[in-house]
Scaffold this active site. Structure first.
Site, PDB file in Angstrom:
ATOM      1  N   GLY A  12      14.756  17.731 -53.832  1.00  0.00           N
ATOM      2  CA  GLY A  12      16.222  17.505 -53.305  1.00  0.00           C
ATOM      3  C   GLY A  12      16.433  18.107 -51.805  1.00  0.00           C
ATOM      4  O   GLY A  12      15.435  18.435 -51.195  1.00  0.00           O
ATOM      5  N   GLY A  14      16.824  21.061 -51.142  1.00  0.00           N
ATOM      6  CA  GLY A  14      16.406  22.423 -51.410  1.00  0.00           C
ATOM      7  C   GLY A  14      14.947  22.363 -50.654  1.00  0.00           C
ATOM      8  O   GLY A  14      14.533  23.216 -49.943  1.00  0.00           O
ATOM      9  N   SER A 140      30.109  22.440 -53.112  1.00  0.00           N
ATOM     10  CA  SER A 140      30.652  21.025 -53.290  1.00  0.00           C
ATOM     11  C   SER A 140      31.812  20.903 -52.665  1.00  0.00           C
ATOM     12  O   SER A 140      32.903  21.599 -53.050  1.00  0.00           O
ATOM     13  CB  SER A 140      30.352  20.464 -54.731  1.00  0.00           C
ATOM     14  OG  SER A 140      31.049  19.325 -54.549  1.00  0.00           O
ATOM     15  N   TYR A 181      32.163  20.605 -63.626  1.00  0.00           N
ATOM     16  CA  TYR A 181      31.393  20.660 -62.279  1.00  0.00           C
ATOM     17  C   TYR A 181      32.244  21.368 -61.305  1.00  0.00           C
ATOM     18  O   TYR A 181      31.956  22.349 -60.531  1.00  0.00           O
ATOM     19  CB  TYR A 181      30.728  19.456 -61.980  1.00  0.00           C
ATOM     20  CG  TYR A 181      29.931  19.474 -60.950  1.00  0.00           C
ATOM     21  CD1 TYR A 181      28.570  19.858 -60.748  1.00  0.00           C
ATOM     22  CD2 TYR A 181      30.677  18.957 -59.548  1.00  0.00           C
ATOM     23  CE1 TYR A 181      27.742  19.913 -59.381  1.00  0.00           C
ATOM     24  CE2 TYR A 181      29.687  18.842 -58.290  1.00  0.00           C
ATOM     25  CZ  TYR A 181      28.647  19.253 -58.466  1.00  0.00           C
ATOM     26  OH  TYR A 181      27.809  19.528 -56.949  1.00  0.00           O
TER      27      TYR A 181
END
Length: 319
Positions: A12, A14, A140, A181
């Site tokens: 991803g 990263g 996020s 989340y």
């Protein structure tokens, strides 16, 4: 020579981040729970960039795994295999839909993965950072319940570390996977700010930063969706509609490069929240709750109890 440790650096954003860092001659420690994928990513970067890349097995949802990985990193520094860390990038994260599930430590999986494991990792490795080191937390935009991002999958609730870790509940009501989340990401931002305040109170120059890469179809928030749904979200018409709705969309490569920039750029402020949006990385306001210092302090203290950090493990720099 500089060394940067990143969790979730083998895939991803990263992986896009570490490829970018490697082009700058930075040595890397890739930490993740899949040894085969870690070594494949490490080997790819070594051959293409010629930098040192160590692979360390680390499951951020497991406190025992975090302790073992942190000890391994310290041992590598002691024997000179890697240099003292320039930055720690707390990037790994995931969504878990359905009813709450629990780790081997008996903690709710979302909270443990996105927040608690990284809290312990920083406690254990903060003293391994250089004097001008940096900690970057991948957060996020969904953490802010007052935004379109924050309303998209479930509004974050006011965090109570023990309730989130032990039950995944808000009072007697089970939290949805989306709310688990978003609340875990709110905890991440609170942690970044509280760490910043403690670093400054101790007279240290280490920086602590929160970063929103935007929603990316290939990773994190959207990765667990069925393939056709991810493809639809990745299509230009749907992305245009989502932007019109006010959602913050990321780009796999550019969001990864922005994370690399936050790890190395000189013009980055500590105790700040940065967001990649519409092709631009900029400082933004985070959720109103994220600036609540009493809430952050309670979260910090309760988190220390949950991970079992005693006075002998607390970072010397913050004592």
């Amino acid at each position: 020579m500089s060394t940067i440790l990143i969790t979730g650096g083998h895939s991803g954003i990263g992986f896009e981040c570490v490829k970018r860092l490697a082009t700058q001659g930075i040595d890397l420690v890739l930490a993740g729970r899949n040894p085969a994928k870690l070594e494949a990513a490490a080997s790819s970067i070594r051959s293409s960039a010629g930098v040192k890349v160590a692979a360390v097995e680390l499951d951020v949802s497991s406190l025992g795994s975090v302790r073992t990985a942190a000890a391994q990193c310290r041992q590598m520094m002691e024997r000179g295999a890697i240099s003292r860390l320039q930055a720690i990038l707390c990037n790994a994260g995931a969504t878990f839909r359905g009813d709450p599930t629990y780790t081997g430590d008996a903690y709710e999986l979302t909270f443990a993965t996105n927040y608690l494991g990284h809290f312990l990792l920083i406690q254990l490795l903060l003293d391994s950072l250089k004097e001008d080191g940096r900690v970057v937390f991948t957060a996020s935009g969904t953490h802010d319940p007052d935004t379109a991002d924050g309303k998209f999958i479930g509004r974050a609730v006011r965090p109570d570390a023990f309730a989130l870790a032990k039950t995944g509940l808000d009072g007697n009501k089970p939290l949805s996977g989306g709310t688990r989340y978003t609340t875990s990401k709110l905890c991440t931002v609170l942690h970044a700010y509280e760490l910043h305040r403690r670093l400054r109170a101790a007279g240290l120059g280490i920086s602590s930063i929160a970063y929103d890469p935007g929603a990316i179809a290939e990773t994190g928030l959207l990765r667990d969706l069925p393939g056709p749904a991810r493809a639809m979200i990745g299509s230009p018409p749907v992305r245009w509609l989502m932007r019109r709705m006010g959602l913050t969309l990321g780009d796999l490569v550019q969001s990864g490069h922005a994370l690399a920039g936050l790890a190395t750029a000189k013009n980055v402020g500590s105790g700040r929240y940065y967001q990649w949006k519409d092709g631009v990385l900029g400082e933004r306001r985070s959720a109103a709750m994220s600036y609540d210092e009493e809430l952050a302090l309670a979260l910090w203290r309760d988190s220390k109890k949950l991970v079992g950090v005693g006075s002998d493990e607390e970072p010397e720099r913050l004592k």
